[in-house]
Write a protein that holds these residues in place. Structure first.
Motif, mmCIF file in Angstrom:
data_model
loop_
_atom_site.group_PDB
_atom_site.id
_atom_site.type_symbol
_atom_site.label_atom_id
_atom_site.label_comp_id
_atom_site.label_asym_id
_atom_site.label_seq_id
_atom_site.Cartn_x
_atom_site.Cartn_y
_atom_site.Cartn_z
ATOM 1 N N GLN A 45 0.844 -1.183 0.000
ATOM 2 C CA GLN A 45 0.000 0.000 0.000
ATOM 3 C C GLN A 45 0.886 1.241 0.000
ATOM 4 O OE1 GLN A 45 -2.886 -0.152 3.008
ATOM 5 N NE2 GLN A 45 -3.959 1.682 2.364
ATOM 6 N N ASN A 46 0.608 2.215 -0.904
ATOM 7 C CA ASN A 46 1.485 3.356 -1.102
ATOM 8 C C ASN A 46 0.702 4.641 -1.253
ATOM 9 O OD1 ASN A 46 4.323 2.103 -1.569
ATOM 10 N ND2 ASN A 46 2.975 0.887 -2.846
ATOM 11 N N ILE A 47 1.420 5.730 -1.118
ATOM 12 C CA ILE A 47 0.893 7.050 -1.435
ATOM 13 C C ILE A 47 1.590 7.519 -2.705
ATOM 14 C CG2 ILE A 47 0.668 9.440 -0.692
ATOM 15 C CD1 ILE A 47 -1.060 7.513 0.882
ATOM 16 N N LEU A 48 0.802 7.778 -3.723
ATOM 17 C CA LEU A 48 1.328 8.230 -5.006
ATOM 18 C C LEU A 48 1.247 9.751 -5.064
ATOM 19 C CD1 LEU A 48 2.277 7.158 -7.847
ATOM 20 C CD2 LEU A 48 -0.100 7.405 -8.558
ATOM 21 N N LYS A 49 2.328 10.391 -5.507
ATOM 22 C CA LYS A 49 2.367 11.839 -5.604
ATOM 23 C C LYS A 49 2.544 12.255 -7.052
ATOM 24 C CE LYS A 49 4.467 12.435 -1.029
ATOM 25 N NZ LYS A 49 5.610 13.017 -0.259
ATOM 26 N N GLY A 50 2.082 13.478 -7.367
ATOM 27 C CA GLY A 50 2.254 13.960 -8.730
ATOM 28 C C GLY A 50 1.897 15.420 -8.883
ATOM 29 N N LYS A 51 2.131 15.925 -10.078
ATOM 30 C CA LYS A 51 1.799 17.309 -10.408
ATOM 31 C C LYS A 51 1.196 17.336 -11.803
ATOM 32 C CE LYS A 51 3.662 22.003 -10.762
ATOM 33 N NZ LYS A 51 4.856 22.875 -10.553
ATOM 34 N N ILE A 52 0.157 18.165 -11.961
ATOM 35 C CA ILE A 52 -0.550 18.247 -13.236
ATOM 36 C C ILE A 52 -0.485 19.675 -13.761
ATOM 37 C CG2 ILE A 52 -2.749 17.880 -14.411
ATOM 38 C CD1 ILE A 52 -3.465 15.915 -12.190
ATOM 39 N N SER A 53 -0.144 19.791 -15.037
ATOM 40 C CA SER A 53 -0.068 21.096 -15.687
ATOM 41 C C SER A 53 -0.555 20.961 -17.119
ATOM 42 C CB SER A 53 1.380 21.617 -15.674
ATOM 43 O OG SER A 53 2.219 20.723 -16.388
ATOM 44 N N ASN A 54 -0.612 22.082 -17.839
ATOM 45 C CA ASN A 54 -0.922 22.012 -19.264
ATOM 46 C C ASN A 54 0.386 21.970 -20.049
ATOM 47 O OD1 ASN A 54 0.059 24.646 -19.310
ATOM 48 N ND2 ASN A 54 -1.981 25.577 -19.388
ATOM 49 N N LYS A 55 0.284 21.995 -21.369
ATOM 50 C CA LYS A 55 1.475 21.876 -22.211
ATOM 51 C C LYS A 55 2.405 23.084 -22.067
ATOM 52 C CE LYS A 55 0.554 17.887 -24.152
ATOM 53 N NZ LYS A 55 1.401 16.694 -23.903
ATOM 54 N N GLU A 56 1.878 24.190 -21.538
ATOM 55 C CA GLU A 56 2.704 25.389 -21.313
ATOM 56 C C GLU A 56 3.281 25.393 -19.904
ATOM 57 O OE1 GLU A 56 -0.465 25.646 -22.836
ATOM 58 O OE2 GLU A 56 0.704 25.498 -24.715
ATOM 59 N N ASN A 57 3.144 24.255 -19.218
ATOM 60 C CA ASN A 57 3.689 24.081 -17.867
ATOM 61 C C ASN A 57 2.992 24.961 -16.831
ATOM 62 O OD1 ASN A 57 5.437 22.548 -16.253
ATOM 63 N ND2 ASN A 57 6.923 24.237 -16.131
ATOM 64 N N VAL A 58 1.745 25.349 -17.095
ATOM 65 C CA VAL A 58 0.948 26.098 -16.126
ATOM 66 C C VAL A 58 0.190 25.093 -15.251
ATOM 67 C CG1 VAL A 58 -0.934 27.740 -15.805
ATOM 68 C CG2 VAL A 58 0.681 28.042 -17.698
ATOM 69 N N PRO A 59 0.341 25.139 -13.926
ATOM 70 C CA PRO A 59 -0.343 24.181 -13.043
ATOM 71 C C PRO A 59 -1.857 24.237 -13.213
ATOM 72 C CG PRO A 59 1.345 25.390 -11.840
ATOM 73 C CD PRO A 59 1.201 26.072 -13.175
ATOM 74 N N LEU A 60 -2.503 23.089 -13.137
ATOM 75 C CA LEU A 60 -3.954 22.998 -13.259
ATOM 76 C C LEU A 60 -4.549 22.622 -11.902
ATOM 77 C CD1 LEU A 60 -4.295 21.106 -16.672
ATOM 78 C CD2 LEU A 60 -4.552 23.558 -16.242
ATOM 79 N N GLU A 61 -5.448 23.457 -11.421
ATOM 80 C CA GLU A 61 -6.105 23.230 -10.139
ATOM 81 C C GLU A 61 -7.475 22.598 -10.362
ATOM 82 O OE1 GLU A 61 -7.614 25.773 -6.193
ATOM 83 O OE2 GLU A 61 -6.774 26.803 -7.947
ATOM 84 N N GLY A 62 -7.874 21.697 -9.449
ATOM 85 C CA GLY A 62 -9.212 21.105 -9.508
ATOM 86 C C GLY A 62 -9.341 19.944 -10.465
ATOM 87 N N VAL A 63 -8.222 19.369 -10.887
ATOM 88 C CA VAL A 63 -8.255 18.200 -11.772
ATOM 89 C C VAL A 63 -8.695 16.980 -10.962
ATOM 90 C CG1 VAL A 63 -6.895 16.688 -13.271
ATOM 91 C CG2 VAL A 63 -6.440 19.155 -13.227
ATOM 92 N N ASN A 64 -9.583 16.171 -11.529
ATOM 93 C CA ASN A 64 -10.041 14.947 -10.872
ATOM 94 C C ASN A 64 -9.043 13.823 -11.108
ATOM 95 O OD1 ASN A 64 -12.684 15.703 -9.779
ATOM 96 N ND2 ASN A 64 -13.258 16.009 -11.915
ATOM 97 N N ILE A 65 -8.597 13.205 -10.035
ATOM 98 C CA ILE A 65 -7.680 12.074 -10.111
ATOM 99 C C ILE A 65 -8.329 10.931 -9.340
ATOM 100 C CG2 ILE A 65 -5.366 11.222 -9.583
ATOM 101 C CD1 ILE A 65 -5.710 14.874 -9.328
ATOM 102 N N TYR A 66 -8.523 9.784 -9.988
ATOM 103 C CA TYR A 66 -9.181 8.676 -9.296
ATOM 104 C C TYR A 66 -8.791 7.341 -9.900
ATOM 105 C CZ TYR A 66 -12.508 8.838 -13.247
ATOM 106 O OH TYR A 66 -13.076 8.836 -14.501
ATOM 107 N N PHE A 67 -8.945 6.302 -9.095
ATOM 108 C CA PHE A 67 -8.751 4.951 -9.595
ATOM 109 C C PHE A 67 -10.086 4.418 -10.090
ATOM 110 C CE2 PHE A 67 -4.824 5.163 -7.113
ATOM 111 C CZ PHE A 67 -3.930 4.617 -8.038
ATOM 112 N N ASP A 68 -10.068 3.925 -11.312
ATOM 113 C CA ASP A 68 -11.280 3.497 -11.992
ATOM 114 C C ASP A 68 -12.103 2.537 -11.141
ATOM 115 O OD1 ASP A 68 -13.176 2.787 -13.969
ATOM 116 O OD2 ASP A 68 -11.909 1.136 -14.652
ATOM 117 N N GLY A 69 -13.413 2.837 -11.065
ATOM 118 C CA GLY A 69 -14.364 1.947 -10.420
ATOM 119 C C GLY A 69 -14.341 1.959 -8.911
#
Length: 345
Positions: free
Chosen positions: A19-43
């Motif tokens: 069991q682990n904690i996965l970390k990450g960062k989400i941005s657009n192609k211009e490297n601008v951070p995106l807030e409020g992105v949904n991240i989930y494991f299917d089902g």
């Protein structure tokens, strides 16, 4: 031949050892951070959203074999596998082109939209008591097509379907990838259906966990497909659980399946069924076909068109497109769908 229904779930192997904690960062192609992105494991109910700097953390279960879905309005959905907890994810999302599917009705409008919606609800949500109280809030996003040469009815949506299941206390966001119902003639009448399947990725949100709802969830779990495969992996058969039948005669599952326990999954090898036991089947490449009964009363049928498959921690499994159900289990569709991590501690 009895109608066969196949629920197709997207899956791909993710090797997880603890069991682990996965970390990450989400941005657009211009490297601008995106807030409020949904991240989930299917089902599952395992989900989070990115913060103002695009960062997120999410817990995932060992040996669960789930897709990590990254979804944000206006951007193409990302499906991630092969995860390594030691390497934080750095995801650059691509702007969606908003290319709506061109849906052409080829039957001269013989069927009204109301008829098509009725058919979709029946084969997507189901007809059980739980399904009757389940609604799709954005049905207007659904588009339909009927292939008059192949007699196949299809449904599409360019937006996730927002589903409220009041009976089980869940809100489900379902990204519909495929939905097809095949008929034996130009019809959308249930009596003419020969096969149907649907698939996609889903995110569950708990919106009601009252005692009454929790009791209803447990009742829905009993005899479900998830319970069947969890029990299958544990070799947990019994008269008050699931029993395997050839016609009305019980057979020993341990003489029909070889269960191989690995570190991250269970492998099932399906032994060739004795000659003469498979009767009146029109499907090709059948390895074995059995009746199954839950608690002596709920009868179903399972047909294997593969000689092996894998079962993972949640009861999700590989080769699902080659494992077909009819009968009681097949009646439980999205209206009776529980999160894959239901009951997992």
């Amino acid at each position: 031949m009895k109608n066969l229904y196949l629920v197709l779930f997207l899956f791909i192997t993710i090797t997880i050892f603890s069991q682990n904690i996965l970390k990450g960062k989400i941005s657009n192609k211009e490297n601008v951070p995106l807030e409020g992105v949904n991240i989930y494991f299917d089902g599952t109910t395992i989900s989070t959203i990115s913060d103002s700097k695009g960062n997120f953390t999410i817990q995932y279960e060992p040996n669960a074999n789930n897709i990590l879905v990254i979804s944000f309005m206006g951007y193409q959905t990302e499906y991630l596998t092969g995860l390594d907890v030691a390497k934080p994810l750095n995801i650059a999302m691509t702007v969606s082109q908003n290319e709506l599917k061109e849906v052409v009705i080829n039957i001269n409008e013989l069927f009204t939209r109301a008829q098509k919606l009725k058919l979709f609800r029946e084969y997507f949500l189901g007809k059980t008591n739980n399904a009757k109280g389940t609604i799709i809030q954005n049905e207007s996003d659904l588009r339909f097509k009927f292939d008059k040469e192949k007699f196949v009815f299809s449904a599409y949506s360019d937006k996730p379907l927002t589903i409220i299941n009041a009976a089980l206390g869940y809100k489900i966001d379902f990204e519909l990838v495929v939905f097809e119902v095949a008929f034996n003639k130009q019809s959308i009448n249930s009596k003419d259906v020969i096969k149907n399947f649907y698939g996609g990725v889903s995110r569950f949100e708990d919106i009601n966990n009252s005692a009454e709802v929790l009791e209803r969830r447990e009742k829905t779990y009993q005899g479900s497909q998830i319970q069947f495969f969890r029990n299958f992996a544990k070799k947990d058969w019994g008269i008050k659980k699931f029993i395997l039948l050839n016609d009305d005669n019980s057979v020993d599952p341990l003489k029909r399946f070889k269960i191989i326990e690995e570190e991250d999954f269970v492998k099932v090898e399906i032994l060739t069924q004795p000659k003469g036991e498979i009767k009146n089947e029109n499907l090709n490449d059948i390895v074995a076909s059995y009746n199954i009964a839950f608690n002596r009363t709920e009868e179903s049928k399972i047909t294997f068109q593969t000689d092996s498959f894998y079962i993972y921690k949640y009861g999700n499994n590989s080769n699902i497109e080659s494992i077909l159900f009819s009968g009681k289990i097949s009646e439980k569709k999205v209206g009776d769908m529980l999160p894959l991590n239901y009951g997992i501690k």
